[in-house]
Design an enzyme around this catalytic site. Structure first.
Site, PDB file in Angstrom:
ATOM      1  N   GLU A  99       0.847  -1.183   0.071  1.00  0.00           N
ATOM      2  CA  GLU A  99       0.005   0.068   0.095  1.00  0.00           C
ATOM      3  C   GLU A  99       0.821   1.436   0.001  1.00  0.00           C
ATOM      4  O   GLU A  99       2.242   1.210   0.330  1.00  0.00           O
ATOM      5  CB  GLU A  99      -1.030   0.072   1.237  1.00  0.00           C
ATOM      6  CG  GLU A  99      -0.010   0.078   2.592  1.00  0.00           C
ATOM      7  CD  GLU A  99      -1.120   0.420   3.808  1.00  0.00           C
ATOM      8  OE1 GLU A  99      -1.325   1.710   3.658  1.00  0.00           O
ATOM      9  OE2 GLU A  99      -1.169  -0.311   4.732  1.00  0.00           O
ATOM     10  N   LYS A 113      -4.840  -3.065  15.245  1.00  0.00           N
ATOM     11  CA  LYS A 113      -4.533  -2.166  16.458  1.00  0.00           C
ATOM     12  C   LYS A 113      -5.432  -2.345  17.767  1.00  0.00           C
ATOM     13  O   LYS A 113      -6.690  -2.247  17.357  1.00  0.00           O
ATOM     14  CB  LYS A 113      -4.380  -0.643  16.093  1.00  0.00           C
ATOM     15  CG  LYS A 113      -3.249  -0.176  15.050  1.00  0.00           C
ATOM     16  CD  LYS A 113      -2.999   1.283  14.952  1.00  0.00           C
ATOM     17  CE  LYS A 113      -2.017   1.627  13.995  1.00  0.00           C
ATOM     18  NZ  LYS A 113      -1.984   1.007  12.814  1.00  0.00           N
TER      19      LYS A 113
END
Length: 311
Positions: free
Chosen positions: A24, A164
């Protein structure tokens, strides 16, 4: 939708059945300061090469979805003076129609990579269900990353370090299950927490090496299942954030967000900023270690998958 521009190197590798790993560009454009972002872009691509695969960093340049960036394109994406939008899947059509330049998120990178014929993608962590989503009746706004529904319909294998801990990990795993996305723990049954090797959420499936991941990919192809395969690769303990520091920063930041009345998508950037500030930048170093480790595993998986196809 204009034709996707695929670099000669990536196109030739795909045609020859060689291993290719998609990367990405949002981390480069929006997640790292200059000039470190440019340096890390080159480092990451070299790491993929060192592990036997061809890197394919993805972005949109002047309205053209581009798979495999050259030096000039990487310079544009990492230039702090340039206008580089953050593009998810929903943004691809207007960005291409209006000729804009943008960095691709996990969702849009996965989607474009799959369209180009790339089967393996390395990133840091997935987006997921934001905290507070299960409390909508009490005024909280439900917010879910576009990563999740995109992976439900995109046949790609994505190597990541879970999500996360600032997200609702349990709810994210539930959504992945509902959406039919296979989650494999890489040498672990404990779903990784990005900054930490584990979250305490147990996975149903564990793999020990790249060959086993490639076998799952082959079975998914034979069965015709449409969703992605997520390979959850935990950060090395030596590179992880100190758990006591992590827990303290998270608790304090959540309390501060509540006092500030933050809801929905406003919570995540607030928590990320708190982690960067309160860990004196250590969270960023963990982020980079995570991406390096995932890129190495993705190269191994892509190589194993290419080997099965040629066997």
């Amino acid at each position: 939708m204009p034709e996707i521009e695929v670099s000669t190197e990536v196109r030739d590798a795909l045609a020859a059945g060689q291993p290719v790993v998609a990367l990405e560009s949002t981390l480069l454009a929006h997640g790292l300061p200059a000039p470190r972002n440019r340096e890390f872009a080159a480092e990451l691509e070299q790491l993929v090469r060192d592990h036997g695969a061809i890197p394919a960093t993805i972005a949109v340049l002047d309205g053209v979805p581009t798979v495999g960036l050259d030096d000039a394109a990487r310079d544009r994406i990492t230039d702090p003076a340039a206008t580089v939008l953050k593009l998810s899947v929903r943004d691809l059509a207007p960005a291409t129609a209006l000729g804009h330049t943008g960095a691709t998120t996990v969702a849009s990178t996965a989607w474009l990579a799959a369209r180009a014929g790339i089967r393996v993608f390395a990133t840091g962590g997935l987006g997921g269900v934001h905290r507070g989503g299960d409390e909508g009746s009490d005024g909280f706004s439900y917010d879910e990353s576009a990563d999740l529904p995109t992976l439900a319909t995109t046949p790609i294998t994505i190597v990541c370090a879970g999500v996360k801990s600032i997200l609702d990990v349990g709810a994210t795993l539930e959504r992945l299950e509902t959406l039919g996305v296979t989650v494999l723990g890489w040498q672990t049954s404990d779903f990784p927490g990005f900054y930490l090797p584990g979250t305490g959420h147990q996975l149903d499936w564990r793999v020990e090496d790249a060959g086993e991941v490639a076998a799952v990919m082959a079975a998914a192809d034979e069965l015709g299942t449409p969703a992605a395969v997520v390979v959850a690769h935990p950060v090395a303990q030596a590179d992880a954030l100190d758990r006591d520091l992590h827990d303290r920063v998270l608790a304090d930041a959540l309390a501060a967000a509540s006092r500030a009345g933050l809801r929905g998508k406003a919570v995540t950037p607030f928590l990320l900023a708190a982690f960067h500030r309160e860990t004196a930048g250590a969270s960023l170093e963990v982020n980079l270690a995570v991406v390096r480790g995932n890129a190495a595993v993705a190269a191994a998986v892509s190589t194993a998958h290419a080997g099965r196809r040629h066997a």
